[in-house]
Design an enzyme around this catalytic site. Structure first.
Site, mmCIF file in Angstrom:
data_model
loop_
_atom_site.group_PDB
_atom_site.id
_atom_site.type_symbol
_atom_site.label_atom_id
_atom_site.label_comp_id
_atom_site.label_asym_id
_atom_site.label_seq_id
_atom_site.Cartn_x
_atom_site.Cartn_y
_atom_site.Cartn_z
ATOM 1 N N GLY A 1 10.350 -0.816 -38.441
ATOM 2 C CA GLY A 1 10.764 -1.624 -39.580
ATOM 3 C C GLY A 1 9.650 -2.508 -40.077
ATOM 4 N N PRO A 2 9.789 -3.063 -41.290
ATOM 5 C CA PRO A 2 8.765 -3.967 -41.837
ATOM 6 C C PRO A 2 8.618 -5.214 -40.978
ATOM 7 C CG PRO A 2 10.344 -3.280 -43.528
ATOM 8 C CD PRO A 2 10.913 -2.862 -42.216
ATOM 9 N N PRO A 3 7.523 -5.937 -41.139
ATOM 10 C CA PRO A 3 7.341 -7.181 -40.361
ATOM 11 C C PRO A 3 8.434 -8.196 -40.648
ATOM 12 C CG PRO A 3 5.276 -6.503 -41.393
ATOM 13 C CD PRO A 3 6.342 -5.625 -41.951
ATOM 14 N N GLY A 4 8.906 -8.846 -39.589
ATOM 15 C CA GLY A 4 9.881 -9.914 -39.743
ATOM 16 C C GLY A 4 11.323 -9.479 -39.793
ATOM 17 N N THR B 1 11.227 -7.514 -32.425
ATOM 18 C CA THR B 1 10.987 -8.225 -31.166
ATOM 19 C C THR B 1 12.219 -9.035 -30.762
ATOM 20 O OG1 THR B 1 8.653 -8.361 -31.771
ATOM 21 C CG2 THR B 1 9.401 -9.771 -29.979
ATOM 22 N N HIS C 1 0.648 -18.852 -72.089
ATOM 23 C CA HIS C 1 0.662 -17.668 -71.222
ATOM 24 C C HIS C 1 2.020 -17.529 -70.520
ATOM 25 C CE1 HIS C 1 -1.396 -14.685 -68.544
ATOM 26 N NE2 HIS C 1 -0.403 -15.037 -67.736
ATOM 27 N N GLU C 2 2.487 -18.618 -69.909
ATOM 28 C CA GLU C 2 3.771 -18.554 -69.209
ATOM 29 C C GLU C 2 4.934 -18.406 -70.177
ATOM 30 O OE1 GLU C 2 3.909 -18.101 -66.099
ATOM 31 O OE2 GLU C 2 1.772 -18.471 -65.783
ATOM 32 N N ASP D 1 -1.867 -10.315 -63.346
ATOM 33 C CA ASP D 1 -0.936 -9.474 -64.119
ATOM 34 C C ASP D 1 -1.522 -8.094 -64.359
ATOM 35 O OD1 ASP D 1 0.729 -11.702 -64.291
ATOM 36 O OD2 ASP D 1 -0.230 -12.402 -66.125
#
Length: 650
Positions: free
Chosen positions: A243-246, A250, A466-467, A541
């Protein structure tokens, strides 16, 4: 009946031996050290020449030599002149300090002088005694002595060699196996014995229902093996957590250690391979040997990809690869000629694509359990676990927090809860409120706010437009996620940010890809429309847009001219190939189609912003005034967002 008292006598004698020796381990070697220290101190402090008063030539000539009080002068090692005073003159009050005590007189030497050279000292002495009759002139005596420092300089290495030899010999014959010099071939295992209580169990794992069921079945195998063996079933030899980390791999192993009720041996994959050749294979053998001695038992190898990488042509030119020999020994222990009864191997990795196929086959790792990122309901459960020890306000909405955190792993949610507690404590609150969790989410995703970062008014205006361009483009495009907030406060490495509420999708259509690209180009398009000039602020972007466009064309087969072709390599085997799996003509066609796709999206975005230029300017001016705009204020300027009425992708 005779063996029992014999065992009792043996244990009592060993207890007696243990009680005679203090816990500090005071052995005979310490006695050697103390005796040596005493002898050295006696030699140093009782040496009669060590306390001599050093005087200058001028003082010697004026006060002693001119008064004819010198008995003799001894030159030692051509470096120091030792002065002896005549015994009858020692009664003079000025020599009172030379007495050893009240009853004895110091027979000498009494003073010392550092001489530059013997010739220079002789000439000075000859010159000072010109008026003295020859019979009374003082002659120089010469002496050669081995000083304590010279002796000690060659004695120290011998003593150190003797000390280390003593330590090594004691390590060999101690029989305890605790000397690291002789245990580099042993595995550094963390062992949880049977009956040991663990602080983590399956109740501490939220979500992951299917994975938890499969892991809990392993516990049932160990506790009730006859239920399965009576039907002819075999207990799985290995379980691989992928699985992905986190996502809790464990944590799942820790819970298994607490629930299984059998000895649990845990070790990291990187601990097998070190600088010595053959150590990895030796540690694998030692690990399985100790696990078999306490069978039934469980072995957990975290980050197994450290030793389980695929054996390919990359390592073909190496004479002896330590990692590969470790993997070979691991494969033999998992499923070789030797018996492996009663030992279940649990392993975890987030990179299954690079693991060797021989390691993943049935008979070694029979089960592959996939741990995915949690959905909304599972995130609610995970938040419920991590807020147990937190002091919350009454209005904290866990469901809203789970909605605002799509794509977050269990580790990310734990980090958000901890950050929220830290933020509330920093603000000296008595309880953690909803706004603290929102701020913690933004802190984890975007980084720390940097309100103190100084930017010029012109740059701030560019960032605002821009935002605003991102906000207006995403607001009027149907397949873009809902906009939640826009800010021009610097955070992390970015000067501004637009916050969205991502929809959880399993697949993405071509129209959704195109709308996302247009929304990402909104900031660059707004700069060109308003200022008739572009800047470097759209770097992130453009990077994201280019990667998305190449994925559409090369991986997902979404281009009409190229057709349903995909050059995605899920196995990772083509990484070792020097060439590309397609021709140069195809590569040029890829570049052409990607460029056309991005330019068409950019023109579409500029047309959209020109149509809504009034809203764009109003939103940018409000950003310059308030720096942060929430959803309610966005609706005041842009209107209510009805998805069914928004612009479809042409």
């Amino acid at each position: 009946m005779e063996k029992k008292p014999h065992k009792i006598d043996k244990s009592s004698s060993s207890e007696k031996k243990t009680s005679d020796q203090p816990p500090g381990g005071f052995g005979i070697s310490w006695l050697y050290v103390i005796i040596t220290a005493i002898l050295l101190s006696v030699f140093i402090f009782n040496n009669p020449t060590s306390n001599l008063k050093e005087i200058s030539w001028k003082e010697f000539n004026n006060s002693i030599l001119s008064q004819h009080e010198v008995d003799k002068i001894v030159i030692v090692n051509k470096e120091v002149a030792e002065i002896y005073i005549k015994p009858d003159r020692l009664k003079d009050p000025k020599y009172e300090q030379l007495k050893r005590n009240k009853f004895t007189i110091n027979t000498g030497p009494h003073y010392k002088i550092q001489i530059g050279s013997v010739e220079s000292f002789e000439s000075k002495l000859e010159e000072a005694q010109q008026e003295v009759i020859p019979e009374e002139r003082i002659t120089l005596l010469f002496s050669t002595r081995n000083s304590f420092i010279n002796v000690f300089s060659w004695l120290i290495p011998i003593l150190l060699l003797f000390f280390f030899w003593l330590v090594i010999i004691r390590g060999i014959y101690s029989g305890k196996g605790t000397n690291p010099l002789f245990n580099f071939g042993k595995a550094t295992i963390r062992v949880s014995e049977k009956g040991q209580k663990s602080h983590i169990n399956f109740n501490d794992i939220a979500g992951l229902k299917e994975a938890k069921v499969e892991v809990m079945e392993v516990v049932d195998f160990l506790k009730n093996p006859e239920k399965y063996t009576k039907l002819g079933a075999k207990i799985p030899k290995g379980v691989m957590l992928i699985g992905p980390p986190g996502t809790g791999k464990t944590l799942m192993a820790k819970a298994l250690a607490g629930e299984a009720g059998v000895p649990f041996f845990s070790m990291s994959g990187s601990e097998f391979v070190e600088m010595f050749v053959g150590v990895g294979a030796s540690r694998v053998r030692d690990l399985f040997k100790r696990a078999k001695e306490k069978a039934p038992s469980i072995i957990f190898i975290d980050e197994i990809d450290a030793v389980g990488r695929s054996r390919g042509k990359v390592n073909a030119f190496q004479a002896n690869d330590e990692r590969e020999s470790t993997l070979n020994q691991l494969l033999t222990e998992l499923d070789g000629f030797g018996p492996n009864t009663g030992v279940i191997v649990l392993a975890a990795t987030n990179r299954p694509d690079i693991l060797d196929r021989a390691l993943l086959r049935p008979g070694r790792f029979d089960r592959h359990i996939y741990l995915e990122l949690p959905n909304k309901q599972e995130r609610i459960e995970i938040f419920g676990v991590h807020i147990r020890g937190l002091k919350l306000a009454k209005k904290v909405n866990i469901e809203e927090l789970a909605t605002l955190s799509p794509g977050f792993s269990g580790a990310d949610i734990a980090n958000i809860c901890n950050e929220a507690a830290l933020i509330a404590a920093r603000k000296k609150k008595k309880a953690i409120e909803q706004e603290d969790f929102i701020e913690a989410r933004e802190r984890v995703v975007g980084g720390l706010e940097r309100k103190s970062k100084i930017i010029s008014p012109k740059e701030k205006e560019i960032v605002a437009y821009h935002e605003a361009g991102h906000a207006v483009a995403s607001w009027y495009l149907k397949n873009v996620d809902a906009l939640v907030k826009v800010s021009i406060i610097p955070r992390g490495k970015s000067l501004g940010s637009a916050w969205y509420l991502p929809e959880e999708r399993q697949i993405v259509t071509k129209a959704q890809f195109m709308d996302q690209i247009c929304a990402s180009l909104g900031g660059r398009a707004a700069e060109e429309i308003i200022f008739n000039e572009i800047s470097s602020g759209a770097l992130n972007d453009l990077e994201k847009v280019t990667k998305q466009a190449y994925s559409m064309v090369v991986y997902y087969g979404l281009d009409d001219e190229i057709g349903p072709l995909s050059f995605y390599d899920s196995t990772g085997q083509n990484q070792a190939i020097l060439g590309k799996p397609y021709s140069e003509d195809m590569a040029r066609l890829f570049d052409k189609k990607v460029k056309e796709l991005v330019l068409n999206a950019y023109e579409r975005t500029k047309n959209l912003l020109r149509t809504h230029k009034t809203e764009l300017e109003a939103l940018a001016k409000l950003l310059l005034l308030k720096e942060t705009i929430e959803k309610e204020e966005l609706e005041t300027i842009l209107g209510t967002r009805h998805v069914e009425l928004l612009i479809e992708n042409p």
